[in-house]
Write an enzyme that holds these catalytic residues in place. Structure first.
Site, PDB file in Angstrom:
ATOM      1  N   CYS A 101      -9.749  20.976  18.520  1.00 28.02           N
ATOM      2  CA  CYS A 101      -9.707  21.396  19.910  1.00 28.02           C
ATOM      3  C   CYS A 101      -9.208  20.300  20.851  1.00 28.02           C
ATOM      4  O   CYS A 101      -9.958  19.779  21.684  1.00 28.02           O
ATOM      5  CB  CYS A 101     -11.063  21.945  20.321  1.00 28.02           C
TER       6      CYS A 101
ATOM      7  N   GLY B 132       0.863  -1.178   0.000  1.00 31.33           N
ATOM      8  CA  GLY B 132       0.000   0.000   0.000  1.00 31.33           C
ATOM      9  C   GLY B 132       0.901   1.229   0.000  1.00 31.33           C
ATOM     10  O   GLY B 132       1.075   1.915  -1.004  1.00 31.33           O
TER      11      GLY B 132
HETATM   12  C1  LIG Z   1      -2.407  -2.815   5.555  1.00 33.01           C
HETATM   13  C2  LIG Z   1      -2.124  -4.065   4.855  1.00 33.01           C
HETATM   14  C3  LIG Z   1      -1.207  -4.084   3.788  1.00 33.01           C
HETATM   15  C4  LIG Z   1      -0.453  -2.872   3.311  1.00 33.01           C
HETATM   16  O1  LIG Z   1       0.545  -2.430   4.175  1.00 33.01           O
HETATM   17  P1  LIG Z   1       1.526  -1.239   3.708  1.00 33.01           P
HETATM   18  O2  LIG Z   1       2.440  -1.046   4.831  1.00 33.01           O
HETATM   19  O3  LIG Z   1       0.685  -0.056   3.427  1.00 33.01           O
HETATM   20  O4  LIG Z   1       2.211  -1.673   2.475  1.00 33.01           O
HETATM   21  C5  LIG Z   1      -1.019  -5.274   3.143  1.00 33.01           C
HETATM   22  N1  LIG Z   1      -1.679  -6.397   3.521  1.00 33.01           N
HETATM   23  C6  LIG Z   1      -2.549  -6.402   4.538  1.00 33.01           C
HETATM   24  C7  LIG Z   1      -3.258  -7.656   4.890  1.00 33.01           C
HETATM   25  C8  LIG Z   1      -2.806  -5.251   5.244  1.00 33.01           C
HETATM   26  O5  LIG Z   1      -3.670  -5.274   6.264  1.00 33.01           O
END
Ligand SMILES: *Cc1c(COP(=O)(O)O)cnc(C)c1O
Length: 411
Positions: A338, A271
């Site tokens: 706040c 991600g």
């Molecule tokens: C959040 C998540 C990812 C992605 O993680 P990154 O650090 O953003 O690359 C991949 N696989 C699963 C199952 C996740 O929960």
């Protein structure tokens, strides 16, 4: 300003941030598709295996333009909720290119995902057993917890012994018993050790664990190594050396496939790595406030729009795009919410005047997607830029048109 930041600032200035704010207002999220493309290339070029699949972990940033772009680049999608699954289908992903990896959701939600035809990844033995009774004909992937401590923040490290994620490798005898009794087909093994892996050694360790387990699972089609790819947030940060990892892991994986007797697909689900650096968050300085000890810059945003600094103690670089050549001064940058709402303490910035536009870097991953309507503030607009073409990717949203409305507009 360090050379690395200068470089990132230049990238931002090419996107003409002041014009964007003039047209779309502030605060504003900006996403640069060129950077996503660059990161994706790095991944696809680093792994030399017969079959590689990159499933973008869309919880990092669910903007539909980003999803469609990644689909056009042959990515699949990693999803963690039924809502993300539906959004992925709406964006045009084929069900078989979506993997659903929920944690602690109900069997009803999992059955709904089965109905939508996506790949199912199961992360506890209770659900595995129920799943085996309800859907014995549906192949599954099993999320394994290899108990590798991947370092970094305890909030995002998910592979350690106390983690709620995955089925412990020590429970594999139980898993095998359930699989055998229900007749389930296990098509994949998965591990995601957390979002803060320090080096490729962790992946290689994980690989050895997978290769051992595979002896007991003869129907495998893929092995999913999850994510944990780090990107730098500031000068001197460690980032995952994808090129080195690609070389080492590919070799080991290809050897394994020979022994296993069949070519499997090597999967990852990044991600942050794909989208973090593609995003900038533009905000306006509302107030420059001198107190006895501190010069505060108060901006027209807060932890409602970008919670990572308060939530994870994350460092996001800040630039003054209205006055990049100004005299350097020291500021504490705070939001308008706040309660304590601090983005950065003792930041060296070119002199900030009221009305100046500041930019947060690394604002692509877990920024807009974690935004809330706290204090009943509106969600900022997002723009998506590809080949110099700017698209208003999502307008400003008020509290009444939050998540459900957002989803129904996609459905
Ligand atoms: C959040 C998540 C990812 C992605 O993680 P990154 O650090 O953003 O690359 C991949 N696989 C699963 C199952 C996740 O929960």
């Amino acid at each position: 300003m360090t050379p690395a930041n200068n470089h990132r600032l230049e990238e931002l200035l090419q996107l003409k941030p002041l014009e964007l704010v003039e047209k779309y207002g502030a605060p504003l999220y900006v996403y640069n598709a060129e950077r996503i493309k660059h990161q994706l290339r790095r991944m696809t070029q680093s792994f030399n295996v017969p079959s590689l699949k990159i499933n973008y972990a869309c919880k990092a940033l669910t903007n539909i333009n980003v999803l469609r772009y990644l689909k056009s680049q042959e990515c699949g999608l990693d999803t963690v909720s039924i809502q993300e699954v539906k959004l992925g289908l709406y964006a045009g992903f084929e069900p078989q290119d979506i993997i659903y990896t929920p944690n602690c959701v109900s069997i009803e939600e999992i059955s709904e995902a089965v109905g939508l035809g996506v790949k199912i990844n199961i992360d506890n033995t209770s659900i595995l057993e129920q799943f085996g009774h309800l859907h014995p004909e549906v192949p599954v992937c099993i999320r394994v917890n290899p108990h590798i401590m991947a370092g970094g923040s305890s909030k995002i490290s998910v592979g350690h012994i106390d983690s709620k994620f995955g089925i412990s490798i020590h429970q594999m005898p139980h898993v095998l018993r359930v699989v055998k009794t229900t007749g389930l087909q296990v098509e994949g093994l998965h591990m995601h050790t957390g979002s803060d892996i320090l080096d490729s050694g962790v992946f290689l360790q994980g690989a050895e664990i997978f290769f051992n387990l595979a002896e007991d699972f003869r129907d495998l089609e893929y092995m999913d190594f999850g994510s944990g790819f780090k990107v730098p947030y500031k000068e001197g940060d460690i980032s995952t050396d994808v090129e080195e990892l690609g070389e080492k892991l590919s070799e080991r994986f290809n050897d394994f496939c020979k022994n296993y007797g069949r070519d499997l697909t090597l999967m990852f689900e990044p991600g942050k790595f794909l989208v973090s650096e593609a995003g900038f968050f533009l905000v306006k300085s509302n107030v420059v406030k001198q107190t006895t000890s501190t010069v505060f810059v108060g901006i027209d945003s807060g932890l409602n729009h970008l919670i990572r600094p308060m939530f994870y103690n994350s460092h996001h670089e800040i630039s003054n795009v209205s006055n990049p050549a100004g005299k350097t001064r020291i500021y504490t940058v705070v939001g308008y919410i706040c309660e304590t709402d601090t983005f950065g303490i003792n930041r060296k910035l070119p002199e900030v005047r009221e009305g100046d536009i500041l930019a947060f870097h690394n604002a692509g991953a877990y920024c807009f997607s974690m935004a809330s309507i706290y204090n009943l503030r509106r969600l900022p607009a997002e723009v998506y830029i590809r080949n110099n073409e700017v698209t208003l990717a999502r307008p400003v949203r008020g509290y009444l048109d939050h998540v459900d409305d957002l989803l129904s507009s996609y459905e």
